[in-house]
Design a protein around this motif. Sequence first.
Motif, PDB file in Angstrom:
ATOM      1  N   MET A   1       0.803  -1.109   0.163  1.00  0.00           N
ATOM      2  CA  MET A   1      -0.115  -0.038  -0.064  1.00  0.00           C
ATOM      3  C   MET A   1       0.791   1.248  -0.218  1.00  0.00           C
ATOM      4  SD  MET A   1      -2.982   1.011   2.700  1.00  0.00           S
ATOM      5  CE  MET A   1      -4.039  -0.338   2.279  1.00  0.00           C
ATOM      6  N   ASP A   2       0.236   2.173  -0.618  1.00  0.00           N
ATOM      7  CA  ASP A   2       1.077   3.307  -0.608  1.00  0.00           C
ATOM      8  C   ASP A   2       1.205   4.084   0.742  1.00  0.00           C
ATOM      9  OD1 ASP A   2       2.077   6.045  -1.765  1.00  0.00           O
ATOM     10  OD2 ASP A   2       0.151   6.789  -1.180  1.00  0.00           O
TER      11      ASP A   2
ATOM     12  N   LYS B   1       1.061   7.218   2.247  1.00  0.00           N
ATOM     13  CA  LYS B   1       0.184   8.469   2.556  1.00  0.00           C
ATOM     14  C   LYS B   1      -1.004   7.351   2.857  1.00  0.00           C
ATOM     15  CE  LYS B   1      -1.083  12.764   1.072  1.00  0.00           C
ATOM     16  NZ  LYS B   1      -0.902  14.000   0.233  1.00  0.00           N
ATOM     17  N   LYS B   2      -1.669   6.777   1.818  1.00  0.00           N
ATOM     18  CA  LYS B   2      -2.932   5.821   2.299  1.00  0.00           C
ATOM     19  C   LYS B   2      -2.788   5.081   3.276  1.00  0.00           C
ATOM     20  CE  LYS B   2      -6.299   3.178  -0.324  1.00  0.00           C
ATOM     21  NZ  LYS B   2      -6.516   2.285  -1.501  1.00  0.00           N
TER      22      LYS B   2
ATOM     23  N   ARG C   1      -3.166   7.373   6.426  1.00  0.00           N
ATOM     24  CA  ARG C   1      -4.693   8.074   6.586  1.00  0.00           C
ATOM     25  C   ARG C   1      -5.715   6.725   7.188  1.00  0.00           C
ATOM     26  NH1 ARG C   1      -7.360  11.741   7.872  1.00  0.00           N
ATOM     27  NH2 ARG C   1      -5.752  12.985   6.850  1.00  0.00           N
TER      28      ARG C   1
END
Length: 121
Positions: free
Chosen positions: A23-24, A26-27, A30
């Motif tokens: 997964m990214d 930043k994501k 969040r």
Amino acid sequence: MELDAATRQRLAEEVERLVRMGMDRKKARRIVWDDYLDELAAYAAPAPPEPEPPQPELSPPQTPVPEPPKSAPPVTKPVAERIEDSHAAQAAPKAPFFTPERLQRNRAELAKVKRLIGLRS
């Protein structure tokens, strides 16, 4: 919002775990932060009030229960007749328990069981 070191470490580890899964970053941050806020809200929300215990229902007024009728004592046979009946019952020939048909059915069932056991062992 200021977090203590242990909570910050736990959230960072969760972010790293999501990043390792592809997964990214930043994501992942969040998602972890939103989950953390949801947990805080769940703990901060007041617990739903406990339901009141059910009130006992008003029972109808007690009705008198009639007394059982006085019955006559049970009728018994004289001792001599009871002795004769018991001798007659003992002397009466009973049908044999193991009839040839019953023995044949039992043997057939036993053979089935032996075949089943033989197949599985």
